[in-house]
Each structure stands twice: as C-alpha cells, then as structure tokens.
Design a protein around this motif. Structure first.
Motif, mmCIF file in Angstrom:
data_model
loop_
_atom_site.group_PDB
_atom_site.id
_atom_site.type_symbol
_atom_site.label_atom_id
_atom_site.label_comp_id
_atom_site.label_asym_id
_atom_site.label_seq_id
_atom_site.Cartn_x
_atom_site.Cartn_y
_atom_site.Cartn_z
ATOM 1 N N LEU A 1 -2.874 8.449 9.377
ATOM 2 C CA LEU A 1 -3.962 8.075 8.475
ATOM 3 C C LEU A 1 -3.922 8.897 7.190
ATOM 4 N N LYS A 2 -4.004 8.185 6.036
ATOM 5 C CA LYS A 2 -4.002 8.764 4.690
ATOM 6 C C LYS A 2 -2.669 9.422 4.324
ATOM 7 N N GLU B 1 -0.120 -4.065 4.659
ATOM 8 C CA GLU B 1 -1.438 -3.681 4.134
ATOM 9 C C GLU B 1 -1.696 -2.179 4.236
ATOM 10 N N GLY B 2 -0.731 -1.464 4.794
ATOM 11 C CA GLY B 2 -0.911 -0.023 4.939
ATOM 12 C C GLY B 2 -1.588 0.365 6.237
ATOM 13 N N HIS B 3 -1.561 -0.516 7.223
ATOM 14 C CA HIS B 3 -2.130 -0.220 8.532
ATOM 15 C C HIS B 3 -1.010 0.150 9.503
ATOM 16 N N ALA C 1 0.837 -1.195 0.000
ATOM 17 C CA ALA C 1 0.000 0.000 0.000
ATOM 18 C C ALA C 1 0.868 1.240 0.000
ATOM 19 N N LEU D 1 -0.509 4.307 0.757
ATOM 20 C CA LEU D 1 -1.075 5.206 1.771
ATOM 21 C C LEU D 1 -1.488 4.409 2.999
ATOM 22 N N CYS D 2 -1.427 5.066 4.158
ATOM 23 C CA CYS D 2 -1.936 4.449 5.392
ATOM 24 C C CYS D 2 -3.459 4.470 5.339
ATOM 25 N N THR D 3 -4.061 3.306 5.379
ATOM 26 C CA THR D 3 -5.513 3.200 5.257
ATOM 27 C C THR D 3 -6.217 2.968 6.589
ATOM 28 N N LYS D 4 -5.429 2.670 7.642
ATOM 29 C CA LYS D 4 -6.051 2.389 8.930
ATOM 30 C C LYS D 4 -5.044 2.595 10.053
#
Length: 254
Positions: free
Chosen positions: A63-64, A95-97, A27, A29-32
């Motif tokens: 986030l984002k 996963e971008g978390h 990912a 961007l940070c999605t979570k």
C-alpha cells in the motif's frame, strides 16, 4: 471548400494519431490492497490482518508503494514462509490495486505433550506453532516427541479424519510411554488401545503401513461396537485393548 475539407481531415488525423500513440496512463502508486483468505470460512487459522501484519514487518506491504517497486513474487515468497500458509498468489491491476490470495495449510491434530509443548501437526507431519484460533480437531496428549509427531501422528490422525464414523467418534489420542496408542471416544465411557504403530525405513512405506494398521484396528473396533457393545452396553467396559491380533481384551468397569 476542398481546401477547408482537407484541413478538417488533416486535423482529425493528427488528433487521432496523437491519441493512439499516447501511452495508457497507469497508477504510479498502490492505492488499494485486497487480501483474500480462500478458505477462511472453513478453517479459521489465518485472517487478512495477520497477513497484512506479516507483510508490514517484512517491509513488503504494497500500500502506497510505487508500482514499479512492488515485486509480486517477493510478496508471495514472504507469505509461503508463514506456518499456516499453503499457497500464495499476488498480482497488480492497472488501477494500482494489489490482489493477494492465500490458501491455508490446515492442521489435522493439536499436540499437548506431557512435556508441556503445545503445537499443531499438518497432513505432512509438519509442526506449526500454537494459534489463538480453534477448530474441531483431534487432541494428542502423552509421550509425544517432535520426532514422533513428524513421522507417526500425521498418518494416524489422517486415517481417523478420513472416516466419517471415527472423525466424529474419536476426540483424543494419547501416546503411552511404550508408544501404544490410546483413543478416547466421544460416545462411551471407555478407552481404546490399538497398540504400537508400525515403522519402516522410509516415510512413504511407514505412512502406508501405519494407515493400513490403523484402518484394520478401526475395522475390528467397529465390529466390536456393532456386535459387542450394542448388547453388553456402552459403559460396561472401561478399557478395550486391540493390541493382540486374534482377540479383543476388555476390562470391566468396577
């Protein structure tokens, strides 16, 4: 047939090599963001929303944000600067978390001084600001300066809190103008004076002397409870003084 078979093998090898050499998609961007307060069910001085608000104010809430721009060590550094944060850990998943785990720096006493100050003291003598959250801890009143809170209250309160009997019995500490220490119990309508706490040139020596002194005074008080008040009655005396080494002085209730 042999040529066709060779072509199939060649196509298979090409696809396999292409697939193996293809970089793992991550990912961008940070999605979570998952914030975990490790001991929130015990202490309740800090919650995930406060952590989120602080990180947003500092401009490091992930986030984002681009994964490449997120610095977990910077996030941790901002968190350990909070008054109630003891430790902080941050890591990023593929996963971008972003996962953040915080443990709390727990106060052991709340000071409400005669000068109107209201703050907490931790086990190391550190001062923390007042919080909207409440917890069952000793209240300290009276002649309490910041210096006294830093150097004397922690070993005094911690010694009381370490003992099951006194943790449940003592609800308030009051510091008199001469620095004698009064204890206010939950059971029994009386005040206990254990005298002035000892001092020393270093923090370690002072803490040791205070703990030993308080333990000794509480042992004397426990003996008086068991062999004195049990027979005389819990409400016969309004003031019990342990200031003197070889005697306990009591003032009867009028």
């Amino acid at each position: 047939m042999l040529v066709a078979f060779d072509l199939v093998i060649a196509c298979y090898l090409f696809m396999a090599i292409t697939s193996w050499n293809k970089p793992t998609e991550k990912a961008t961007l940070c999605t979570k963001v998952v914030i975990n307060i490790a001991d929130d069910n015990v202490n309740g001085f800090l919650n995930s929303e406060e952590v989120k608000t602080l990180l947003m104010k500092k401009g490091v809430y992930p986030l984002k944000q681009r994964i490449a721009d997120i610095n977990p060590r910077k996030v941790e550094g901002q968190l350990v600067g909070m008054p109630f944060v003891k430790t902080a850990q941050c890591y990023i998943s593929t996963e971008g978390h972003v996962f953040i785990t915080v443990t709390q720096n727990v106060p052991i006493a709340r000071v409400k001084s005669a000068k109107g100050e209201d703050y907490y003291v931790d086990a190391n003598g550190g001062v923390m600001p007042n919080s909207q959250y409440t917890s069952d801890m000793i209240i300290v009143t009276g002649n309490v300066s910041r210096n006294y809170a830093n150097h004397y209250l922690a070993p005094l309160a911690q010694t009381i809190m370490d003992d099951d009997l006194w943790r449940n019995q003592i609800e308030q500490i009051n510091i008199l103008p001469d620095y004698s220490v009064e204890l206010v119990p939950r059971v029994g309508d009386h005040i206990i004076n254990i005298g002035e706490l000892p001092s020393a040139n270093t923090d370690a020596a002072r803490n040791t002397r205070i703990r030993e002194y308080v333990e000794k005074q509480l042992q004397r008080l426990e003996s008086f409870y068991r062999f004195g008040l049990v027979h005389a009655g819990w409400n016969k005396y309004e003031y019990i003084s342990l200031e003197y080494t070889n005697q306990i002085v009591c003032r009867k209730r009028e």
